[in-house]
Design a protein around this motif. Sequence first.
Motif, short mmCIF file in Angstrom:
data_model
loop_
_atom_site.label_atom_id
_atom_site.label_comp_id
_atom_site.label_asym_id
_atom_site.label_seq_id
_atom_site.Cartn_x
_atom_site.Cartn_y
_atom_site.Cartn_z
N ASN A 146 0.80 -1.04 -0.20
CA ASN A 146 0.01 -0.13 0.05
C ASN A 146 0.81 1.46 -0.18
OD1 ASN A 146 -2.51 -1.38 0.06
ND2 ASN A 146 -2.24 -1.81 2.33
N GLN A 147 2.13 1.26 -0.61
CA GLN A 147 2.90 2.44 -0.85
C GLN A 147 2.45 3.12 -2.07
OE1 GLN A 147 4.61 3.13 1.64
NE2 GLN A 147 5.20 1.53 2.87
N THR A 148 1.32 3.75 -1.87
CA THR A 148 0.79 4.42 -3.33
C THR A 148 1.38 5.30 -3.95
OG1 THR A 148 -0.57 6.08 -1.91
CG2 THR A 148 -1.55 3.84 -2.46
N GLU A 149 2.32 6.16 -3.21
CA GLU A 149 3.19 7.37 -3.96
C GLU A 149 4.35 6.42 -4.61
OE1 GLU A 149 6.25 10.65 -2.71
OE2 GLU A 149 4.86 10.23 -1.38
N THR A 150 4.83 5.55 -3.90
CA THR A 150 6.03 4.89 -4.64
C THR A 150 5.57 4.01 -5.89
OG1 THR A 150 6.82 4.68 -2.50
CG2 THR A 150 7.89 3.17 -3.98
N ALA A 151 4.34 3.28 -5.57
CA ALA A 151 3.93 2.71 -6.68
C ALA A 151 3.56 3.36 -7.95
CB ALA A 151 2.49 1.75 -6.45
N ALA A 152 3.09 4.65 -7.88
CA ALA A 152 3.05 5.36 -8.88
C ALA A 152 4.04 6.02 -9.30
CB ALA A 152 1.92 6.82 -8.44
N ALA A 153 5.11 6.13 -8.82
CA ALA A 153 6.44 6.88 -9.11
C ALA A 153 7.00 5.72 -10.08
CB ALA A 153 7.26 7.28 -8.10
N LEU A 154 6.99 4.32 -9.67
CA LEU A 154 7.36 3.46 -10.39
C LEU A 154 6.80 3.02 -11.64
CD1 LEU A 154 8.38 0.81 -7.31
CD2 LEU A 154 9.97 1.95 -8.61
N LEU A 155 5.54 3.21 -11.57
CA LEU A 155 4.68 2.92 -12.66
C LEU A 155 5.23 3.89 -13.73
CD1 LEU A 155 2.70 0.77 -13.56
CD2 LEU A 155 0.88 2.37 -12.93
N GLN A 156 5.35 5.16 -13.37
CA GLN A 156 5.75 6.38 -14.33
C GLN A 156 6.92 5.85 -15.03
OE1 GLN A 156 6.27 10.10 -12.51
NE2 GLN A 156 5.31 11.11 -14.38
N LEU A 157 7.82 5.40 -14.03
CA LEU A 157 9.23 4.90 -14.81
C LEU A 157 9.30 3.81 -15.50
CD1 LEU A 157 11.32 5.24 -11.45
CD2 LEU A 157 11.51 6.76 -13.47
N VAL A 158 8.40 2.82 -15.34
CA VAL A 158 8.00 1.70 -16.24
C VAL A 158 7.62 1.92 -17.52
CG1 VAL A 158 6.54 -0.19 -16.58
CG2 VAL A 158 7.71 0.12 -14.36
N ALA A 159 6.92 3.22 -17.87
CA ALA A 159 6.46 3.47 -19.00
C ALA A 159 7.53 3.78 -20.30
CB ALA A 159 5.60 4.74 -18.76
N SER A 160 8.69 4.25 -19.50
CA SER A 160 9.73 4.59 -20.51
C SER A 160 10.66 3.29 -21.07
CB SER A 160 10.60 5.76 -19.93
OG SER A 160 11.22 5.19 -18.67
N LEU A 161 10.17 2.00 -20.42
CA LEU A 161 11.07 0.86 -20.57
C LEU A 161 10.79 0.24 -21.94
CD1 LEU A 161 10.77 -1.28 -17.30
CD2 LEU A 161 12.82 0.13 -17.84
N PRO A 162 12.03 -0.36 -22.80
CA PRO A 162 11.86 -1.09 -23.78
C PRO A 162 10.47 -2.19 -23.78
CG PRO A 162 14.06 -1.00 -23.29
CD PRO A 162 13.17 -0.82 -21.92
N PRO A 163 9.90 -2.46 -24.68
CA PRO A 163 8.58 -3.10 -24.48
C PRO A 163 8.79 -4.65 -23.79
CG PRO A 163 8.78 -2.31 -26.86
CD PRO A 163 10.13 -1.91 -26.08
N ALA A 164 9.91 -5.25 -23.93
CA ALA A 164 10.11 -6.60 -23.41
C ALA A 164 10.21 -6.43 -21.91
CB ALA A 164 11.27 -7.19 -23.88
N GLN A 165 10.83 -5.22 -21.42
CA GLN A 165 11.13 -5.16 -19.90
C GLN A 165 9.58 -4.71 -19.37
OE1 GLN A 165 14.61 -2.90 -18.71
NE2 GLN A 165 15.70 -3.75 -20.54
N LYS A 166 9.09 -3.59 -20.13
CA LYS A 166 7.76 -3.09 -19.69
C LYS A 166 6.85 -4.15 -19.34
CE LYS A 166 4.71 0.56 -20.77
NZ LYS A 166 3.34 0.68 -21.85
N SER A 167 6.45 -5.03 -20.27
CA SER A 167 5.44 -6.10 -20.23
C SER A 167 5.50 -6.67 -18.82
CB SER A 167 5.51 -7.18 -21.30
OG SER A 167 6.62 -7.63 -21.11
N ILE A 168 6.88 -6.81 -18.26
CA ILE A 168 7.16 -7.58 -16.98
C ILE A 168 7.07 -6.54 -15.76
CG2 ILE A 168 8.57 -8.80 -15.65
CD1 ILE A 168 10.04 -10.06 -18.12
N ALA A 169 7.49 -5.49 -15.97
CA ALA A 169 7.85 -4.42 -14.96
C ALA A 169 6.50 -3.80 -14.25
CB ALA A 169 8.57 -3.39 -15.45
N GLU A 170 5.39 -3.91 -15.47
CA GLU A 170 4.23 -3.17 -15.12
C GLU A 170 3.33 -4.05 -14.33
OE1 GLU A 170 2.60 -1.76 -18.96
OE2 GLU A 170 2.29 -3.64 -19.77
#
Length: 288
Positions: A193-217
């Motif tokens: 339930n770390q909502t701020e950190t989760a939102a920050a990480l999801l924002q960073l995930v958006a810039s990953l290459p597709p193969a990594q993004k599909s896992i990281a998100e």
Amino acid sequence: MDSSPFKLLVLLSLLVSFQVANASLDRLHGPREFVPSSSISSLTRQLLEAVLLGDFNLANVTSILTAGADPNAYDENQMTALHWAVIKGQNETVKTLLARGAYTDALDASYRTPAHFLGIYGWGGPYPSILSSLYFAGANLNAGDQAHNTALHYAAMEGQTETARNLVAYGARLDVVNLWQHRTPYGMAVLENQTETAAALLQLVASLPPAQKSIAEQEVVNDVVPCQGSSCPGRCLTDQSNLRMGGSTWGCYQNNFFMGQQPVQEPQPPGPPQPEQQLGVIQGDVVT
């Protein structure tokens, strides 16, 4: 039927497996046996106590090291002086220990390196920080502990948003999946339930290459299975954090606890390195 011979055989096989596993470890970086208080030298005890005051007692730390204290000696908790200096947030002490030969990736009883504690306690603020000190000394920011949690997993669990962002800036991977929960750092932030950190990480995930993004998100990665087959590297055979990289290609994340000599960027830039400047060998790798 008497099962005693069978029990004896099982016991012997376990003993052999334990000895083989122990023999494959670098004892300097992570001894597995309990360290009794009686075996800890007076100098080591003084050093371990001095680092708790750290930057407020830096001259004492330096004097004890000069007197011959081993910066890689373990205490009863299988922690080194560098572990404690990071936990206490003493960056000048961290740099002093590293300059005197402290191992960046020394392991505690749970295979946690000093970088893991950086994630837990949030010592990854603006440059210069403990994060930058460990990075430029060659620390592996993607090392996994016994449960394959990385420093970024811990930062996500503890809601250390700034440290999580900076870990990624220094090359921490967003697509690493831990062992028991099969969760990415983003997934662990959601779980805790770390909502701020989760939102920050999801924002960073958006810039990953597709193969990594599909896992990281993903919060939970359900296709985590052991690597199998003749093409699978030997070190991956029992690694439950293996991931399908796409199609029929399988791979595994190598948690390099015992890194070799690391290149150091000179001069140190005034902040996190850009992607093209990052030391690729330090950030870990995906083996296919």
